[in-house]
Design an enzyme around this catalytic site. Structure first.
Site, PDB file in Angstrom:
ATOM      1  N   GLU A  38       0.766  -1.448  -0.105  1.00 60.49           N
ATOM      2  CA  GLU A  38       0.318  -0.086   0.115  1.00 60.49           C
ATOM      3  C   GLU A  38       1.210   1.039  -0.067  1.00 60.49           C
ATOM      4  OE1 GLU A  38      -2.944   0.011   2.911  1.00 60.49           O
ATOM      5  OE2 GLU A  38      -2.236  -2.225   3.407  1.00 60.49           O
ATOM      6  N   ARG A 268       5.128 -12.973   9.470  1.00 61.14           N
ATOM      7  CA  ARG A 268       5.983 -11.756   9.795  1.00 61.14           C
ATOM      8  C   ARG A 268       7.908 -12.054  10.065  1.00 61.14           C
ATOM      9  NH1 ARG A 268       2.390  -6.990  11.647  1.00 61.14           N
ATOM     10  NH2 ARG A 268       4.593  -5.967  11.214  1.00 61.14           N
ATOM     11  N   LYS A 278       3.323   0.605  10.125  1.00 63.82           N
ATOM     12  CA  LYS A 278       3.663   1.904   8.966  1.00 63.82           C
ATOM     13  C   LYS A 278       3.360   3.514   9.831  1.00 63.82           C
ATOM     14  CE  LYS A 278       1.893   0.046   4.833  1.00 63.82           C
ATOM     15  NZ  LYS A 278       2.698   0.111   3.504  1.00 63.82           N
TER      16      LYS A 278
END
Length: 564
Positions: A38, A268, A278
């Protein structure tokens, strides 16, 4: 996982490779993966793991990896982030070539599918507030309750949805929800919202849309449109997979797709002393806790690059940690060790003094201005050659290499004690000149004439320190970086994170003249101090010299350390 140029090895395969092998045996002819960031922030070390995985597997199986920007939230996205993403990907050495896509390119198709779901009675426009919808969804232990708009007729839903698209409603007044199961144990299946109204200018499509699909809806459709075969994502999306499959199964049944992607989750990457959210990284930047997205204390790829990390070391790190389904924390020191191994092999040696104290060699012959000593550019790589160091009456050493009242075990310089100057002579300190506060400012020493390095000497000393000739130095800013956060595993709440007040120490130091012509992002080992890189922004050859410490020479945790 193996290197991207190595064919699959039956004795060393990740669970993802085994799945791909099974799919190929079942008739799949080509592997297509994707990296779908994104564009609402800069890439970080966690993204590097996903990039390495997706591109390496695609290459390993002679397939292709797409770069797709999931640009479905115009209020948080920008061309700055898109450009930074592409720059980081290129820096790492991955090239999607012509396979660069945008979710926004599929908005018309996504809208068409949304109308299909409405016409099939599988979606409805809900006019409740987001807070009301959130409450009605229930909890992990309590089923949700149905919206009063759930039974709204198809024609009304179509009319309202089209009016949403035509900009007749304000933000937050309506959403489009799928009609699945409000009693499902999986909250993601409780009539999820798939469209919301946002009157915002989009970086790519401008103002042509005022409704935008949510990630769960847009992502699976984008995968299917592009022919992705294996949609690799982190474990937090495991509970979203039933929704991913539900949407695509209905679209396949309607004839929109013939082959569907397969979502596969892996753990992750969590690195100690780092945050990779983020949202939290954005807070650190906007609150000016750090100096921008490329601050060398951040785990962003721009930050790691400015810190001095190399693409090879990051890919080596991603390869070594492997791919599993187990959530874990990897020690930051392990990432450093992957870099340290490369720097030790490749970096030329130089001398810098970050906290200098003057030394006067009192018995140095007044008729001799200076003499040449030879320093190796790399002790193990003879082909890198040598450079000249000039010994003379006035030199500088590190202040920490002298103690007025030495503690036991201190083998460097003190009054009446001897130490060797690297590449030069053994010296003895006779006297110390102090300032009005009693702090040493100048050391008066003698050198032993027959002890020059490389010429043999019967005098043995335990200490060996570095030095610089006062007439052959250049001023330089030397930045010493450490962990931004004190905790090994930083908490989720950014407000409660304890910032390391010593995460950046700026020193006004001195460096040898050979560093005057160094260029931005050139890396060196500063002898006895660590590995340093010429800052990619502030370093100007022969004008302003600025070096960032990358890593120390040795690590106290030089093995892989993982805690679950």
């Amino acid at each position: 996982m193996p290197d991207e140029n190595t064919p699959p090895d039956p004795e060393y395969k990740s669970f993802i490779q085994k799945i791909m092998d099974e799919d190929i045996k079942a008739g799949l002819t080509r592997i297509v993966t994707r990296f779908p960031p994104e564009p609402n922030g800069y890439l970080h070390i966690g993204h590097a793991k996903s990039i390495h995985l997706n591109f390496s597997l695609a290459k390993m199986y002679a397939g292709v990896c797409h770069l797709r920007f999931d640009d479905t939230n115009p209020s948080k996205e920008s061309n700055e982030f898109i450009n930074s993403l592409r720059e980081s990907l290129s820096w790492l050495g991955y090239d999607p070539k012509e396979h660069i896509y945008y979710a926004s390119s599929y908005f018309e198709k996504m809208y068409e599918f949304a109308e299909y779901f409405i016409k099939e009675g599988l979606a409805y426009v809900d006019s409740q507030s987001i807070d009301e919808i959130r409450i009605q969804r229930g909890t992990l232990t309590q089923a949700g309750t149905e919206s009063v708009f759930r039974t709204q007729d198809i024609d009304t839903n179509l009319k309202n949805f089209r009016n949403m698209r035509n900009g007749l409603f304000p933000d937050g007044s309506h959403v489009l929800r799928l009609k699945i199961d409000m009693t499902s144990p999986n909250i993601n299946m409780r009539d999820p919202v798939i469209y919301r109204i946002k009157h915002s200018t989009h970086h790519k499509v401008g103002n042509s849309w005022c409704i935008y699909p949510l990630y769960d809806y847009a992502h699976c459709i984008s995968d299917a449109i592009e022919g992705i075969t294996h949609s690799l994502c982190t474990l937090e999306f495991q509970d979203h997979r039933p929704l991913y499959d539900w949407i695509l199964a209905h679209l396949k049944k309607a004839g929109f797709f013939s082959q569907l992607p397969r979502q596969i989750e892996f753990s992750r990457l969590n690195v100690t002393h780092c945050v990779t959210s983020k949202r939290k990284l954005q807070q650190l930047v906007t609150q000016k806790i750090v100096d921008g997205w490329d601050d060398p204390r951040l785990p962003t790829l721009h930050g790691l690059r400015r810190r001095g990390f190399t693409p090879e070391s990051i890919k080596d790190f991603c390869q070594r940690i492997g791919i599993t389904k187990a959530n874990n924390w990897v020690e930051y020191s392990y990432l450093e060790e992957c870099l340290r191994e490369q720097l030790n092999r490749e970096s030329q040696r130089r001398i810098a003094i970050i906290d200098p104290i003057r030394v006067i060699i009192t018995n140095y012959p007044p008729h001799i201005k200076e003499e040449v000593c030879h320093a190796s550019n790399h002790p193990l790589v003879e082909s890198m050659g040598q450079r000249e160091a000039f010994f003379g009456r006035n030199i500088f050493i590190e202040k920490s290499d002298f103690m007025l009242n030495p503690s036991p075990g201190f083998f460097r310089l003190s009054i009446g004690k001897m130490v060797r100057l690297r590449y030069a002579y053994i010296i003895m300190c006779d006297e110390v000149m102090c300032d009005e506060h009693g702090n040493p400012v100048t050391l008066l020493c003698r050198y032993l004439k027959d002890t020059k390095s490389g010429h043999g000497s019967d005098v043995k000393v335990k200490g060996n320190i570095h030095w610089l000739n006062a007439n052959h130095v250049l001023p330089a800013e030397v930045r010493l970086y450490d962990h931004l956060f004190c905790a090994d595993q930083p908490v989720d709440d950014l407000e409660n994170l304890q910032i390391n007040k010593d995460s950046l120490i700026v020193c006004k130091g001195l460096v040898e003249r050979a560093l005057g012509s160094s260029i931005q992002e050139e890396r060196f080992q500063f002898e006895r101090l660590g590995y340093f890189v010429a800052d990619r922004h502030n370093h100007i050859p022969n004008k302003k010299l600025c070096f960032n410490r990358i890593v120390s020479l040795k690590s106290s945790k030089d093995k892989r350390a993982v805690s679950t």
